[in-house]
Design a protein around this motif. Structure first.
Motif, PDB file in Angstrom:
ATOM      1  N   LEU A 291       2.250   1.735  -3.433  1.00  0.00           N
ATOM      2  CA  LEU A 291       1.206   2.229  -4.339  1.00  0.00           C
ATOM      3  C   LEU A 291       1.002   3.728  -4.149  1.00  0.00           C
ATOM      4  O   LEU A 291       0.924   4.484  -5.125  1.00  0.00           O
ATOM      5  CB  LEU A 291      -0.089   1.479  -4.099  1.00  0.00           C
ATOM      6  N   LYS A 292       0.953   4.171  -2.903  1.00  0.00           N
ATOM      7  CA  LYS A 292       0.777   5.611  -2.640  1.00  0.00           C
ATOM      8  C   LYS A 292       1.956   6.405  -3.202  1.00  0.00           C
ATOM      9  O   LYS A 292       1.752   7.470  -3.791  1.00  0.00           O
ATOM     10  CB  LYS A 292       0.640   5.862  -1.138  1.00  0.00           C
TER      11      LYS A 292
ATOM     12  N   LEU B 155       1.647   6.577  -7.012  1.00  0.00           N
ATOM     13  CA  LEU B 155       0.586   7.496  -7.423  1.00  0.00           C
ATOM     14  C   LEU B 155       0.983   8.951  -7.207  1.00  0.00           C
ATOM     15  O   LEU B 155       0.675   9.810  -8.026  1.00  0.00           O
ATOM     16  CB  LEU B 155      -0.720   7.179  -6.669  1.00  0.00           C
TER      17      LEU B 155
ATOM     18  N   PHE C 297       0.831  -1.206   0.000  1.00  0.00           N
ATOM     19  CA  PHE C 297       0.000   0.000   0.000  1.00  0.00           C
ATOM     20  C   PHE C 297       0.868   1.259   0.000  1.00  0.00           C
ATOM     21  O   PHE C 297       0.611   2.206  -0.741  1.00  0.00           O
ATOM     22  CB  PHE C 297      -0.944  -0.011   1.201  1.00  0.00           C
TER      23      PHE C 297
END
Length: 91
Positions: free
Chosen positions: A83-84, A87, A80
């Motif tokens: 992913l952050k 992004l 996670f």
């Protein structure tokens, strides 16, 4: 299994009481939920198991299905966070 998502959320994640008040570890699965509602149930604990059952999972069926993938909280958090970061790099 028991509130691990709070370890991914910035506010609760930073609390020293995270494991005491936010996490509720247990050994339950969704198998009985699937049984209660007449659904097919699939479970995988690793990538090999997941790969082996996906073909069957995606086959046409008259009933709904549950696919439960068991993962480690530490791994979830790392993925996670990655992913952050990915992004935010796009912005």
């Amino acid at each position: 299994h028991g509130g691990g998502i709070f370890g991914m959320i910035e506010g609760p994640r930073k609390q020293p009481e995270l494991s005491e008040y936010f996490l509720t570890p247990h050994t339950l699965s969704a198998a009985n939920t699937a049984l209660d509602y007449g659904m097919d149930y699939f479970s995988a604990e690793n990538a090999d198991q997941l790969e082996g059952l996906l073909k069957k999972f995606w086959e046409p069926s008259e009933s709904a299905r549950i696919l439960e993938i068991m993962t480690r909280q530490e791994t979830n958090q790392q993925v996670f966070d990655g992913l952050k970061q990915a992004l935010s790099a796009l912005q």
